[in-house]
Scaffold this motif. Structure first.
Motif, PDB file in Angstrom:
ATOM      1  N   GLY A 453     -18.662  -1.674  21.737  1.00  0.00           N
ATOM      2  CA  GLY A 453     -19.399  -0.744  22.594  1.00  0.00           C
ATOM      3  C   GLY A 453     -19.067   0.709  22.380  1.00  0.00           C
ATOM      4  N   GLY A 454     -18.177   1.031  21.428  1.00  0.00           N
ATOM      5  CA  GLY A 454     -17.897   2.441  21.179  1.00  0.00           C
ATOM      6  C   GLY A 454     -16.495   2.670  20.680  1.00  0.00           C
ATOM      7  N   GLY A 455     -16.183   3.956  20.431  1.00  0.00           N
ATOM      8  CA  GLY A 455     -14.853   4.311  19.959  1.00  0.00           C
ATOM      9  C   GLY A 455     -14.610   3.829  18.536  1.00  0.00           C
ATOM     10  N   GLY A 456     -13.338   3.736  18.189  1.00  0.00           N
ATOM     11  CA  GLY A 456     -12.985   3.323  16.836  1.00  0.00           C
ATOM     12  C   GLY A 456     -11.590   2.743  16.813  1.00  0.00           C
ATOM     13  N   THR A 457     -11.209   2.202  15.659  1.00  0.00           N
ATOM     14  CA  THR A 457      -9.868   1.650  15.486  1.00  0.00           C
ATOM     15  C   THR A 457      -9.272   2.221  14.210  1.00  0.00           C
ATOM     16  OG1 THR A 457     -10.507  -0.418  16.562  1.00  0.00           O
ATOM     17  CG2 THR A 457      -8.486  -0.454  15.259  1.00  0.00           C
ATOM     18  N   LEU A 458      -8.082   2.813  14.348  1.00  0.00           N
ATOM     19  CA  LEU A 458      -7.322   3.316  13.214  1.00  0.00           C
ATOM     20  C   LEU A 458      -6.185   2.342  12.966  1.00  0.00           C
ATOM     21  CD1 LEU A 458      -6.732   6.070  11.467  1.00  0.00           C
ATOM     22  CD2 LEU A 458      -4.879   6.301  13.096  1.00  0.00           C
ATOM     23  N   GLN A 459      -6.004   1.936  11.713  1.00  0.00           N
ATOM     24  CA  GLN A 459      -4.880   1.060  11.385  1.00  0.00           C
ATOM     25  C   GLN A 459      -4.127   1.616  10.184  1.00  0.00           C
ATOM     26  OE1 GLN A 459      -6.737  -2.879  11.059  1.00  0.00           O
ATOM     27  NE2 GLN A 459      -6.357  -3.243  13.232  1.00  0.00           N
ATOM     28  N   ILE A 460      -2.806   1.553  10.276  1.00  0.00           N
ATOM     29  CA  ILE A 460      -1.949   1.962   9.166  1.00  0.00           C
ATOM     30  C   ILE A 460      -1.183   0.707   8.787  1.00  0.00           C
ATOM     31  CG2 ILE A 460      -0.130   3.535   8.404  1.00  0.00           C
ATOM     32  CD1 ILE A 460      -1.161   5.061  11.170  1.00  0.00           C
ATOM     33  N   TRP A 461      -1.248   0.312   7.527  1.00  0.00           N
ATOM     34  CA  TRP A 461      -0.709  -0.998   7.176  1.00  0.00           C
ATOM     35  C   TRP A 461      -0.217  -1.068   5.731  1.00  0.00           C
ATOM     36  CZ3 TRP A 461      -3.727  -3.541   3.438  1.00  0.00           C
ATOM     37  CH2 TRP A 461      -5.041  -3.047   3.283  1.00  0.00           C
ATOM     38  N   ARG A 462       0.659  -2.032   5.532  1.00  0.00           N
ATOM     39  CA  ARG A 462       1.218  -2.282   4.199  1.00  0.00           C
ATOM     40  C   ARG A 462       1.349  -3.798   4.053  1.00  0.00           C
ATOM     41  NH1 ARG A 462       6.116  -0.690   5.083  1.00  0.00           N
ATOM     42  NH2 ARG A 462       5.617   1.505   4.874  1.00  0.00           N
ATOM     43  N   MET A 463       0.700  -4.344   3.038  1.00  0.00           N
ATOM     44  CA  MET A 463       0.807  -5.793   2.830  1.00  0.00           C
ATOM     45  C   MET A 463       2.234  -6.163   2.427  1.00  0.00           C
ATOM     46  SD  MET A 463      -1.010  -6.476  -0.874  1.00  0.00           S
ATOM     47  CE  MET A 463      -2.366  -5.319  -0.738  1.00  0.00           C
ATOM     48  N   SER A 464       2.603  -7.408   2.614  1.00  0.00           N
ATOM     49  CA  SER A 464       3.921  -7.887   2.196  1.00  0.00           C
ATOM     50  C   SER A 464       4.066  -7.731   0.690  1.00  0.00           C
ATOM     51  CB  SER A 464       4.060  -9.364   2.576  1.00  0.00           C
ATOM     52  OG  SER A 464       5.157  -9.937   1.881  1.00  0.00           O
ATOM     53  N   ASP A 465       5.242  -7.294   0.253  1.00  0.00           N
ATOM     54  CA  ASP A 465       5.423  -7.093  -1.191  1.00  0.00           C
ATOM     55  C   ASP A 465       5.440  -8.425  -1.959  1.00  0.00           C
ATOM     56  OD1 ASP A 465       7.981  -8.097  -0.758  1.00  0.00           O
ATOM     57  OD2 ASP A 465       8.969  -6.161  -0.917  1.00  0.00           O
ATOM     58  N   LEU A 466       5.567  -9.542  -1.232  1.00  0.00           N
ATOM     59  CA  LEU A 466       5.518 -10.850  -1.890  1.00  0.00           C
ATOM     60  C   LEU A 466       4.127 -11.109  -2.477  1.00  0.00           C
ATOM     61  CD1 LEU A 466       7.436 -13.024   0.759  1.00  0.00           C
ATOM     62  CD2 LEU A 466       8.357 -11.963  -1.315  1.00  0.00           C
ATOM     63  N   ILE A 467       3.134 -10.376  -1.975  1.00  0.00           N
ATOM     64  CA  ILE A 467       1.750 -10.584  -2.422  1.00  0.00           C
ATOM     65  C   ILE A 467       1.467  -9.905  -3.761  1.00  0.00           C
ATOM     66  CG2 ILE A 467      -0.679 -10.102  -1.828  1.00  0.00           C
ATOM     67  CD1 ILE A 467       0.206 -10.471   1.150  1.00  0.00           C
ATOM     68  N   TYR A 468       2.053  -8.713  -3.986  1.00  0.00           N
ATOM     69  CA  TYR A 468       1.683  -7.983  -5.203  1.00  0.00           C
ATOM     70  C   TYR A 468       2.773  -7.923  -6.263  1.00  0.00           C
ATOM     71  CZ  TYR A 468       4.135  -4.090  -2.884  1.00  0.00           C
ATOM     72  OH  TYR A 468       5.064  -3.306  -2.243  1.00  0.00           O
ATOM     73  N   ARG A 469       4.010  -8.306  -5.924  1.00  0.00           N
ATOM     74  CA  ARG A 469       5.061  -8.257  -6.941  1.00  0.00           C
ATOM     75  C   ARG A 469       4.876  -9.370  -7.983  1.00  0.00           C
ATOM     76  NH1 ARG A 469       9.780  -8.819  -3.266  1.00  0.00           N
ATOM     77  NH2 ARG A 469      10.881  -9.490  -5.137  1.00  0.00           N
ATOM     78  N   PRO A 470       5.490  -9.237  -9.177  1.00  0.00           N
ATOM     79  CA  PRO A 470       5.359 -10.278 -10.206  1.00  0.00           C
ATOM     80  C   PRO A 470       5.813 -11.645  -9.682  1.00  0.00           C
ATOM     81  CG  PRO A 470       6.388  -8.313 -11.125  1.00  0.00           C
ATOM     82  CD  PRO A 470       6.274  -8.088  -9.654  1.00  0.00           C
ATOM     83  N   GLU A 471       5.068 -12.670 -10.067  1.00  0.00           N
ATOM     84  CA  GLU A 471       5.286 -14.004  -9.509  1.00  0.00           C
ATOM     85  C   GLU A 471       6.724 -14.509  -9.721  1.00  0.00           C
ATOM     86  OE1 GLU A 471       3.173 -18.427  -9.729  1.00  0.00           O
ATOM     87  OE2 GLU A 471       2.400 -16.787 -10.934  1.00  0.00           O
ATOM     88  N   GLU A 472       7.263 -14.302 -10.953  1.00  0.00           N
ATOM     89  CA  GLU A 472       8.624 -14.804 -11.241  1.00  0.00           C
ATOM     90  C   GLU A 472       9.650 -14.173 -10.290  1.00  0.00           C
ATOM     91  OE1 GLU A 472       7.396 -12.295 -14.044  1.00  0.00           O
ATOM     92  OE2 GLU A 472       5.811 -13.677 -13.448  1.00  0.00           O
ATOM     93  N   GLU A 473       9.474 -12.854 -10.064  1.00  0.00           N
ATOM     94  CA  GLU A 473      10.385 -12.101  -9.189  1.00  0.00           C
ATOM     95  C   GLU A 473      10.337 -12.659  -7.754  1.00  0.00           C
ATOM     96  OE1 GLU A 473      10.158  -7.665  -7.852  1.00  0.00           O
ATOM     97  OE2 GLU A 473      10.072  -7.693 -10.045  1.00  0.00           O
ATOM     98  N   VAL A 474       9.132 -12.912  -7.276  1.00  0.00           N
ATOM     99  CA  VAL A 474       8.943 -13.417  -5.912  1.00  0.00           C
ATOM    100  C   VAL A 474       9.542 -14.818  -5.772  1.00  0.00           C
ATOM    101  CG1 VAL A 474       7.196 -14.193  -4.250  1.00  0.00           C
ATOM    102  CG2 VAL A 474       6.912 -11.997  -5.423  1.00  0.00           C
ATOM    103  N   LEU A 475       9.275 -15.670  -6.769  1.00  0.00           N
ATOM    104  CA  LEU A 475       9.800 -17.042  -6.705  1.00  0.00           C
ATOM    105  C   LEU A 475      11.326 -17.045  -6.716  1.00  0.00           C
ATOM    106  CD1 LEU A 475       7.274 -18.849  -9.086  1.00  0.00           C
ATOM    107  CD2 LEU A 475       7.451 -19.108  -6.596  1.00  0.00           C
ATOM    108  N   ALA A 476      11.923 -16.153  -7.521  1.00  0.00           N
ATOM    109  CA  ALA A 476      13.385 -16.061  -7.579  1.00  0.00           C
ATOM    110  C   ALA A 476      13.946 -15.639  -6.218  1.00  0.00           C
ATOM    111  CB  ALA A 476      13.802 -15.061  -8.655  1.00  0.00           C
ATOM    112  N   GLU A 477      13.251 -14.679  -5.582  1.00  0.00           N
ATOM    113  CA  GLU A 477      13.717 -14.219  -4.260  1.00  0.00           C
ATOM    114  C   GLU A 477      13.592 -15.319  -3.220  1.00  0.00           C
ATOM    115  OE1 GLU A 477      12.326 -11.108  -0.857  1.00  0.00           O
ATOM    116  OE2 GLU A 477      12.373 -10.331  -2.907  1.00  0.00           O
ATOM    117  N   LEU A 478      12.482 -16.049  -3.261  1.00  0.00           N
ATOM    118  CA  LEU A 478      12.278 -17.127  -2.283  1.00  0.00           C
ATOM    119  C   LEU A 478      13.293 -18.248  -2.496  1.00  0.00           C
ATOM    120  CD1 LEU A 478       8.370 -17.292  -2.211  1.00  0.00           C
ATOM    121  CD2 LEU A 478       9.867 -16.353  -0.447  1.00  0.00           C
TER     122      LEU A 478
END
Length: 495
Positions: A453-478
């Motif tokens: 019905g009006g107004g707006g929504t502002l969002q400031i966000w950062r996806m988890s680095d597990l999503i964009y880091r190299p797969e081998e690196e993420v698997l090693a961390e997990l």
């Protein structure tokens, strides 16, 4: 009073008579009725998205806007601290006339990676303001703010577009703070850039290499200005203090155009489009080269050294109006376009056409409505974002297109190259901006006129680095984390 329907399609979709946030129940009820036929509803998808926030995001701040903002941009970073950085944020308030339209300068606390607790970031109230965003200064803008762009060499200098032929330049730090009440006089822009023969509402860019400004409008022209002679030598050094626009006239209050600060004529006017120019972009490595897109479905490349005619005109770059364009800062052969045909296309300027018709390298299809904004990531050369009227902000990586790993990891319904979908907005995402200081951090804004019905929504966000880091690196961390959990679980408990 309802505004009259307009002939030009764009103002219908991108800007309309705004409403403040109220009458939510009544309005959202209507929307639910209208969307019963579609499964699932916007609200269902939003609920599902919110439940996944602790898993998908490293940090998220949700800020309710009483009035919609059609643009959002990061300004200069002010302070670095252990757990968060402080930075300027530029927004606007698009009002119904009961109070003035404004350009808003806010201070934003940007939380650093791996600081915010997962359970906290999803516990926000949609109707509340965020503690991370505080209004710092208000400028009373002559007309609604359709677009805000900052000068890359010094982001204290900002250009705005409104429903007029002029581009307005503001030295936001030197401008006085104003109280936006009905009847208040407009703030006085520091410079007025003239040259358009009709309204220039959306297409606006500032050059990364020189203090140049580029604009496009309903007069089908692209106009270039240099503001070099009007800003002090210190303006292009990021630490500049005090006023950085030369003092031809002091900013203040005033309504008459003559007293509105100095006007600057164009350095060049470029003709080649056959309909409204909707967006423009500079080549990242050259102030003399730029491109534009418009409602004539064309992408045009220009070179100011060659003359005022197109260097290359790509006919039928899409099969509909083009809304947005961005030039890759890491590879200046690559250009992105977004269109009313719901797609994003990537062009290579070395090979733009085939038999006179646009020949894109790739077509990215992941939106269900018109694409309003595209922007390359400053953090990785193959990554970009696109936002649309479907309420989604998609993050793509063209390097993943066609790779076997990508095909295996992708669900069958997921479009090639799409690796993250921000579904936190419930209405059209009219603008977003990657943060140059805090990697992988995005500010996005939706105009909530149709959903709540009006107004707006502002969002400031950062996806988890597990999503964009190299797969081998993420698997090693997990794996390391798993070992830690197992070790903790096997320790004898104290009675």
């Amino acid at each position: 009073m309802e505004s009259q329907p307009q002939v030009v399609k764009k103002k219908e979709t991108r800007g309309r008579k705004p409403k403040p946030k109220d009458d939510k129940k009544e309005e959202s009820g209507k929307v639910k009725e209208a969307k019963k036929s579609q499964q699932p509803t916007v609200d269902d998808k939003y609920t599902q998205w919110k439940s996944l926030v602790p898993v998908l995001y490293d940090w998220l701040a949700n800020h309710n806007l009483v009035w919609p903002s059609l643009s959002c941009r990061w300004g200069p970073q002010l302070e670095k601290a252990t757990y968060k950085n402080r930075q300027r944020l530029y927004l606007s308030e698009q009002t119904d006339g009961s109070v003035p339209n404004t350009l808003v300068i806010a201070n934003c606390e940007v939380v650093k990676p791996r600081v915010a607790a997962a359970e906290h970031i999803s516990q926000f109230n949609e109707e509340a303001r965020s503690p991370f965003v505080k209004k710092y200064k208000t400028i009373i803008h002559p007309g609604e703010v359709n677009r805000i762009r900052e000068l890359p060499q010094n982001s204290k200098i900002v250009a705005t577009h409104t429903d007029s032929p002029d581009v307005l330049i503001w030295d936001v730090e030197a401008q006085p703070n104003r109280h936006a009440v009905l009847g208040a006089t407009n703030s006085r822009p520091d410079l007025i850039l003239t040259g358009h023969q009709d309204n220039a509402e959306f297409a606006l860019a500032m050059c990364p290499t020189e203090p140049y400004v580029l604009s496009g409008g309903k007069d089908k022209s692209v106009v270039l200005w240099s503001i070099q002679d009007h800003i002090s030598a210190t303006a292009t050094s990021p630490g500049a203090g005090g006023s950085i626009i030369k003092p031809n006239s002091k900013p203040g209050e005033g309504n008459d155009k003559a007293a509105d600060g100095p006007s600057v004529g164009p350095r060049g006017v470029y003709l080649g489009h056959e309909d409204t120019v909707e967006d423009v972009a500079f080549c990242p490595s050259s102030a003399q080269e730029f491109c534009s897109v418009g409602d004539d479905s064309c992408l045009i490349l220009w070179d100011a050294r060659v003359g005022s005619s197109p260097v290359v005109k790509v006919e039928k770059a899409h099969n509909a109006d083009l809304h947005c364009v961005d030039w890759n800062p890491h590879d200046d052969n690559l250009i992105l376009t977004g269109s009313a045909d719901n797609s994003v296309r990537m062009f290579d300027r070395r090979n733009l056409t085939s038999n006179g018709v646009g020949s894109s390298i790739y077509k990215f299809e992941g939106h269900r409505a018109a694409v309003l904004c595209v922007q390359w990531s400053p953090d990785k050369s193959s990554v970009f974002g696109s936002s649309a009227e479907d309420g989604l902000l998609n993050i793509w990586d063209y390097a993943k297109v066609g790779k076997k790993v990508e095909r295996a990891a992708r669900s069958p319904s997921s479009p090639p190259g799409l690796f993250f979908q921000h579904a936190g907005h419930r209405d059209k995402v009219v603008d977003f901006h990657w943060n140059a200081f805090d990697p992988w951090t995005i500010v996005s804004v939706s105009d909530d006129c149709d959903s709540t019905g009006g107004g707006g929504t502002l969002q400031i966000w950062r996806m988890s680095d597990l999503i964009y880091r190299p797969e081998e690196e993420v698997l090693a961390e997990l794996e390391k984390f798993k070992s830690h959990v197992v070790a903790c679980a096997s320790k004898p408990r104290e009675s």
